[in-house]
Design a protein around this motif. Structure first.
Motif, PDB file in Angstrom:
ATOM      1  N   LEU A  18       0.828  -1.200   0.000  1.00 48.16           N
ATOM      2  CA  LEU A  18       0.000   0.000   0.000  1.00 48.16           C
ATOM      3  C   LEU A  18       0.866   1.255   0.000  1.00 48.16           C
ATOM      4  O   LEU A  18       0.507   2.272  -0.603  1.00 48.16           O
ATOM      5  CB  LEU A  18      -0.947  -0.018   1.212  1.00 48.16           C
ATOM      6  N   ASP A  19       2.006   1.189   0.657  1.00 46.64           N
ATOM      7  CA  ASP A  19       2.951   2.311   0.625  1.00 46.64           C
ATOM      8  C   ASP A  19       3.421   2.572  -0.807  1.00 46.64           C
ATOM      9  O   ASP A  19       3.496   3.720  -1.259  1.00 46.64           O
ATOM     10  CB  ASP A  19       4.162   2.023   1.514  1.00 46.64           C
ATOM     11  N   LYS A  20       3.720   1.504  -1.523  1.00 46.10           N
ATOM     12  CA  LYS A  20       4.184   1.645  -2.903  1.00 46.10           C
ATOM     13  C   LYS A  20       3.086   2.216  -3.794  1.00 46.10           C
ATOM     14  O   LYS A  20       3.343   3.046  -4.665  1.00 46.10           O
ATOM     15  CB  LYS A  20       4.637   0.286  -3.435  1.00 46.10           C
ATOM     16  N   LEU A  21       1.854   1.771  -3.580  1.00 48.00           N
ATOM     17  CA  LEU A  21       0.736   2.270  -4.378  1.00 48.00           C
ATOM     18  C   LEU A  21       0.544   3.767  -4.201  1.00 48.00           C
ATOM     19  O   LEU A  21       0.248   4.486  -5.168  1.00 48.00           O
ATOM     20  CB  LEU A  21      -0.547   1.528  -3.987  1.00 48.00           C
ATOM     21  N   LEU A  22       0.722   4.250  -2.967  1.00 49.51           N
ATOM     22  CA  LEU A  22       0.458   5.660  -2.664  1.00 49.51           C
ATOM     23  C   LEU A  22       1.668   6.556  -2.891  1.00 49.51           C
ATOM     24  O   LEU A  22       1.556   7.779  -2.761  1.00 49.51           O
ATOM     25  CB  LEU A  22      -0.013   5.797  -1.209  1.00 49.51           C
ATOM     26  N   ALA A  23       2.801   5.990  -3.233  1.00 50.28           N
ATOM     27  CA  ALA A  23       4.015   6.790  -3.446  1.00 50.28           C
ATOM     28  C   ALA A  23       3.953   7.502  -4.794  1.00 50.28           C
ATOM     29  O   ALA A  23       3.429   6.958  -5.771  1.00 50.28           O
ATOM     30  CB  ALA A  23       5.247   5.889  -3.391  1.00 50.28           C
ATOM     31  N   PRO A  24       4.474   8.731  -4.882  1.00 50.39           N
ATOM     32  CA  PRO A  24       4.448   9.472  -6.153  1.00 50.39           C
ATOM     33  C   PRO A  24       5.234   8.766  -7.231  1.00 50.39           C
ATOM     34  O   PRO A  24       6.221   8.083  -6.971  1.00 50.39           O
ATOM     35  CB  PRO A  24       5.067  10.824  -5.793  1.00 50.39           C
ATOM     36  N   ARG A  25       4.761   8.929  -8.486  1.00 52.33           N
ATOM     37  CA  ARG A  25       5.464   8.377  -9.633  1.00 52.33           C
ATOM     38  C   ARG A  25       6.418   9.424 -10.183  1.00 52.33           C
ATOM     39  O   ARG A  25       6.083  10.603 -10.254  1.00 52.33           O
ATOM     40  CB  ARG A  25       4.478   7.948 -10.722  1.00 52.33           C
ATOM     41  N   ASP A  26       7.596   9.004 -10.578  1.00 52.50           N
ATOM     42  CA  ASP A  26       8.599   9.932 -11.114  1.00 52.50           C
ATOM     43  C   ASP A  26       8.191  10.422 -12.508  1.00 52.50           C
ATOM     44  O   ASP A  26       7.573   9.697 -13.270  1.00 52.50           O
ATOM     45  CB  ASP A  26       9.960   9.232 -11.198  1.00 52.50           C
TER      46      ASP A  26
END
Length: 646
Positions: free
Chosen positions: A638-646
């Motif tokens: 879930l952390d990865k899903l909510l992390a900004p995309r470069d």
């Protein structure tokens, strides 16, 4: 005592013959129904042959909340009968909610001379006019009355701002697709007011604003925000943030928070990989005077924050999600739209069966993009997921009998009216339970592809097609399934039918758990729930006493079969005292906390109407507020899903 005189037999017989015979059988009158001409006529995909309609709205009477409308409709030669329609089935409302009750002082003229009109008894949104032979122009004059109090409806005009929605103050000729009806719009606003809209070709003379000729469908999809205190930020790539406020000081937006808006649009571009607008305006009102709104449009959106949402940014973080949600709708709902929800005009009934895509996936991406952009913190978004998870696991027994898909009918069936027991009845759960189902779909894809793909990839396949096309691209259930299978082969039809179409499903926690988090309960609310309760002036005790209390102890909702419900406390009651002490939020929380180490029930003095009752509640579980916690150390799914995309 009066003397009794015996009637002769003949007179007696006569009197009996004139008295209705009670025992006599008379055949009842039985009317026979005739076939009503009530089928909704489909319009033709042809242009309105009369020519361009001129729509002029005077919106200067902010003291009385009046929009004065003059609409000039050229008619084809030899027209003697004309039907004008008021929009009934409103886009984004998913229901027949056109507030025709707010139209008043209606007059029609044929070439300047008054003509009579008749409202259709089977379709009260239709006005029938008999025109003299040779009529060239019909003029409609009427007033749209903005509610002055919330009890009358949504307030759209205050002395500081207005929200003009064209469909609520215009008529259109029957028989043609709305995209084939040409309109010249003109609006006059109070002195010095700024006008925001996505319409093209703006020209202003004094306080009167005009735009280029536009089709009626696009006009309806391009509302106006106008205000005395307003500011616009160009955030790049043909996108603007247009804001109006109750007070000029509320417009102070810190540079880092403006950057969050810029991030939002950039993250949306990255997610979908294509745009379906040529330019876009986020229309935003900072107000508690005008009615709240969150409504999608193709090239704009209508949004409302609380007045201090800019100036007290961190504490108001709970309030910021609507702009992300409505932005997503440009792709999901406006461009990609369910085939049975799209209609050629605003008279044809809408069918809402796929709102779990239209709204459910928008809710999901609204959460995700808010976190990725910084419009809301990740903790706030986790708080929103936690609240949803708790609600569908403990706070909604109605899931046993009613499916998520059936709640797609609620915009029509319920219309967001207050319910006695909403936890039993359910209401528009395709939004948030839909979002939890899409979270599970994301995790299924990630697990099945070893983390190489996720729902982001579906977004590009499903929404990110035909870059630059800002028409309407419809879909069906099978379209959704086929595009999911393009991303990752799976029995998506069974998955979606089970989760969404079958009642009595387990709590929708799979996605959260697959993403490395679990639902737990703490004795203190997280920042999101704390902010929400403060704004609503409420105390949410759903997962302890089974009720939510408003100001002064008013019972806003009682959880079906919860402790309060079982004790006989229902909506509309008021908790006056707790364990012999005057009610306050703190007194109530202290009593619940103290009961953990006591065998005594919590004793409430409750008023209902004119009756006071002392009601004991034998509850000892303490305060309980939902929180999501990671199941282990390190970065979770879930952390990865909510992390900004470069």
């Amino acid at each position: 005592m009066k003397n009794r005189i015996a009637l002769p037999l003949a007179a007696l017989a006569l009197s009996l013959s004139t008295t209705p015979a009670i025992a006599q059988t008379v055949e009842k009158s039985r009317p026979v129904a005739v076939q009503l001409n009530d089928a909704t006529p489909l319009p033709a995909d042809t242009p309105w042959p009369g020519g361009t309609i001129k729509l002029n709205i005077d919106a200067t009477d902010t003291v009385r909340g009046l929009y004065k409308v003059t609409e000039t409709i050229p008619v084809p030669a030899d027209t003697t009968k004309l039907t004008l329609l008021y929009p009934e089935w409103l886009p984004g409302n998913h229901a027949a909610r056109g507030p025709i009750n707010l139209l008043a002082n209606i007059y029609f003229y044929a070439d300047g001379k008054p003509v009579t009109w008749l409202r259709d008894p089977l379709d009260v949104y239709a006005f029938h006019l008999d025109l003299p032979a040779g009529t060239k122009v019909v003029t409609a004059k009427f007033i749209h009355t903005s509610p002055l109090d919330r009890s009358q409806g949504r307030i759209t005009m205050t002395q500081e701002m207005l929200n003009l929605q064209w469909e609520k103050m215009s008529l259109y000729p029957a028989g043609h697709y709305t995209r084939r009806i040409a309109i010249d719009p003109t609006v006059t606003v109070p002195d010095g007011w700024t006008v925001f809209t996505a319409l093209d070709g703006k020209a202003r003379t004094g306080n009167t604003v005009t735009w280029s000729t536009v089709d009626y469908e696009t006009l309806v999809d391009s509302p106006i925000f106008a205000g005395k205190y307003a500011q616009s930020w160009d955030v790049g790539k043909n996108i603007k943030l247009d804001v109006m406020a109750d007070e000029p000081k509320d417009l102070a937006l810190a540079p880092q928070n403006l950057q969050a808006f810029k991030n939002l649009y950039a993250q949306a571009d990255d997610l979908f990989g294509a745009r379906h607008f040529d330019h876009y305006d986020t229309l935003l009102a900072l107000t508690d005077r005008m009615g709240g709104i969150g409504l999608e449009h193709h090239r704009s959106s209508e949004n409302q924050f609380e007045p201090k949402a800019f100036t007290d940014w961190d504490n108001m973080d709970w309030d910021h999600n609507v702009v992300a949600h409505e932005l997503v709708h440009s792709w999901n709902g406006k461009y990609r739209r369910p085939a049975d929800l799209w209609t050629p005009d605003y008279r044809t009934p809408m069918q809402d069966s796929l709102l779990w895509v239209y709204e459910g996936q928008t809710q999901f991406w609204g959460y995700v993009l808010a976190a990725r952009s910084g419009i809301q913190t990740k903790d706030t978004v986790l708080g929103q997921f936690a609240r949803a998870a708790a609600f569908y696991s403990e706070g909604q027994p109605g899931r046993k009998w009613r499916s998520v898909e059936d709640t797609t009918n609620d915009p029509i069936v319920d219309g967001r009216r207050p319910q006695p027991y909403p936890s039993l009845s359910r209401n528009e759960d395709y939004y948030v339970e839909g979002a939890l189902v899409w979270l599970e779909a994301d995790q299924i894809i990630r697990k099945g592809t070893g983390g190489k793909k996720g729902l982001d990839d579906f977004a590009k396949v499903f929404f990110g097609v035909r870059n630059g096309d800002w028409g309407i691209n419809t879909y069906t259930f099978d379209t959704v399934v086929n595009d999911l299978n393009q991303v990752y082969p799976y029995d998506w039809a069974k998955f979606l039918k089970t989760r969404l179409y079958e009642p009595g499903q387990p709590a929708p926690l799979n996605g959260i758990e697959m993403a490395g988090y679990k639902l737990v309960f703490h004795d203190k609310p997280d920042a999101y729930q704390k902010g929400l309760m403060a704004a609503r002036k409420s105390l949410d005790l759903t997962y302890s006493l089974g009720m939510s209390l408003g100001k002064d102890g008013n019972v806003n909702s009682s959880l079906w079969e919860g402790p309060a419900f079982k004790a006989g406390i229902v909506d509309g009651a008021t908790v006056v005292a707790v364990n012999g002490r005057d009610y306050s939020d703190e007194v109530m929380k202290d009593a619940i906390t103290a009961a953990v180490n006591s065998k005594d029930p919590i004793e409430l003095l409750v008023r209902r109407g004119e009756t006071f009752s002392t009601i004991p509640i034998d509850y000892h579980g303490g305060l309980r507020y939902p929180v999501l916690e990671p199941v282990g150390p390190g970065e979770q799914g879930l952390d990865k899903l909510l992390a900004p995309r470069d």
